[in-house]
Design a protein around this motif. Structure first.
Motif, PDB file in Angstrom:
ATOM      1  N   VAL A   1     -22.955 -65.914  16.269  1.00 53.11           N
ATOM      2  CA  VAL A   1     -22.841 -67.347  16.518  1.00 53.11           C
ATOM      3  C   VAL A   1     -23.285 -67.672  17.939  1.00 53.11           C
ATOM      4  CG1 VAL A   1     -21.136 -69.170  16.935  1.00 53.11           C
ATOM      5  CG2 VAL A   1     -21.070 -67.897  14.811  1.00 53.11           C
ATOM      6  N   ALA A   2     -22.778 -66.924  18.903  1.00 56.86           N
ATOM      7  CA  ALA A   2     -23.104 -67.195  20.303  1.00 56.86           C
ATOM      8  C   ALA A   2     -24.606 -67.033  20.567  1.00 56.86           C
ATOM      9  CB  ALA A   2     -22.300 -66.269  21.213  1.00 56.86           C
ATOM     10  N   ARG A   3     -25.207 -66.000  20.029  1.00 60.06           N
ATOM     11  CA  ARG A   3     -26.629 -65.782  20.234  1.00 60.06           C
ATOM     12  C   ARG A   3     -27.465 -66.799  19.475  1.00 60.06           C
ATOM     13  NH1 ARG A   3     -26.647 -59.168  19.614  1.00 60.06           N
ATOM     14  NH2 ARG A   3     -25.710 -58.714  21.653  1.00 60.06           N
ATOM     15  N   GLY A   4     -27.020 -67.177  18.287  1.00 59.82           N
ATOM     16  CA  GLY A   4     -27.749 -68.163  17.513  1.00 59.82           C
ATOM     17  C   GLY A   4     -27.723 -69.527  18.152  1.00 59.82           C
ATOM     18  N   ARG A   5     -26.626 -69.878  18.812  1.00 59.01           N
ATOM     19  CA  ARG A   5     -26.523 -71.186  19.438  1.00 59.01           C
ATOM     20  C   ARG A   5     -27.516 -71.303  20.591  1.00 59.01           C
ATOM     21  NH1 ARG A   5     -21.438 -74.939  19.981  1.00 59.01           N
ATOM     22  NH2 ARG A   5     -22.464 -76.691  20.931  1.00 59.01           N
ATOM     23  N   ALA A   6     -27.732 -70.212  21.323  1.00 54.07           N
ATOM     24  CA  ALA A   6     -28.722 -70.262  22.402  1.00 54.07           C
ATOM     25  C   ALA A   6     -30.107 -70.584  21.853  1.00 54.07           C
ATOM     26  CB  ALA A   6     -28.751 -68.926  23.145  1.00 54.07           C
ATOM     27  N   VAL A   7     -30.421 -70.074  20.678  1.00 59.07           N
ATOM     28  CA  VAL A   7     -31.708 -70.389  20.055  1.00 59.07           C
ATOM     29  C   VAL A   7     -31.787 -71.854  19.703  1.00 59.07           C
ATOM     30  CG1 VAL A   7     -33.166 -69.953  18.054  1.00 59.07           C
ATOM     31  CG2 VAL A   7     -31.977 -68.054  19.144  1.00 59.07           C
TER      32      VAL A   7
END
Length: 333
Positions: A269-275
């Protein structure tokens, strides 16, 4: 010269020792994933935006549950040392100490910390489910009822453990485990059903819509729930069959397994939100896989990549009815 060999249960002793070794392995994985989650949650998005409020909440949640899991594991580790070192001359030997573990406060502390950590983790599942279903009452009522039942049964379990009952004689544990499985499985079914429904609506509204983001989220939810559910079902079967050795083996790793399952989602979730933050200012022909929790965002006019990709081929009104659901689905699992 005569010798007296005390009665013992070698399989139970082995299960305690092997269980702590496996618990240590799972704790190491839990520790590494916690570090990754903290780094991902503290990483600032590009273009200078501030960290969203829900990232801070997830960061606090991650640290609190890890602290509780660490205290639980530390208590189990210390008592394992006491069994074969500090209290090795206790009448009854290691077997009696393992079975009568609740007479020692350090074990009650370990179980209590694990109980609170489990409630926090199940509460996060509850929140995800509510947001994805847009706080629908017919979903909230049964899920809240199951969660309250979990709290009540867990409270009874803590009272019985605090009175020093033999660990393997506390049958309330079985009811508590069953309620946990029901809550986790119901969450998985509800979230999967909702995401499949939204995916179908988006495919209908947007010609050639790339549903890979939803496929990834659904697979992630199922994988996360499956690992923990299978483990806890094995624990239930062992408890029903009065297999103290297998019960001990499962009990010493259950918190770490649940924590690992939660962190897999949080990290992605955290990495996807940066995208999503990176792509939110551009119109792309296809949406990348994006995952994030719902909450108050520091980006006031942030939209999903799905809506942006749909603009060149669809009038904004044609996807308006699906925008909220898509936003919640991609932003809340």
């Amino acid at each position: 010269m005569s010798s007296c060999t005390p009665q013992t249960d070698l399989s139970l002793e082995r299960s305690r020792l092997v269980g702590m070794i496996l618990g240590g392995v799972f704790y190491g994985i839990y520790f590494l994933l916690t570090i990754q989650a903290v780094i991902a949650l503290m990483q600032r998005p590009r273009h200078g935006q501030k960290i969203a409020n829900n990232r801070r909440t997830l960061l606090c949640y991650t640290l609190i549950t890890f602290a509780l899991g660490t205290m639980s594991f530390a208590g189990d580790t210390k008592f394992t040392e006491m069994i074969w070192v500090d209290l090795r001359n206790t009448p009854g030997g290691p077997v009696w100490l393992i079975e009568d573990a609740m007479h020692y406060h350090i074990n009650f502390m370990a179980i209590f910390c694990g109980y609170v950590a489990e409630l926090c983790m199940q509460a996060l599942l509850l929140y995800r489910c509510f947001v994805i279903w847009n706080w629908a009452r017919y979903v909230m009522v049964p899920m809240v009822a199951i969660y309250i039942a979990m709290i009540v049964i867990g409270g009874v379990l803590m009272v019985q453990a605090g009175t020093g009952d033999l660990f393997y004689n506390i049958k309330t544990t079985l009811a508590y485990l069953i309620v946990q499985v029901v809550h986790t499985m119901l969450y998985t079914i509800l979230v999967t059903k909702r995401l499949l429904s939204i995916r179908g609506q988006m495919k209908t509204a947007v010609a050639g819509y790339d549903s890979s983001a939803y496929d990834t989220i659904i697979l992630m939810v199922i994988e996360s729930a499956m690992a923990y559910s299978i483990f806890i079902i094995i624990y239930i079967v062992a408890f029903v069959m009065d297999s103290d050795s297998l019960s001990t083996l499962c009990f010493l790793s259950i918190i770490q397994i649940q924590g690992i399952a939660q962190l897999f989602i949080i990290i992605r979730v955290a990495r996807g939100r940066a995208v999503t933050n990176d792509w939110s200012t551009r119109v792309a022909p296809a949406a990348p896989t994006t995952l994030a929790f719902a909450g108050t965002s520091s980006i006031p006019a942030e939209e999903t990549n799905v809506a942006q990709a749909a603009r060149p081929v669809q009038d904004s009104t044609s996807v308006e009815s699906y925008f909220v659901s898509a936003k919640l689905a991609e932003a809340n699992v």
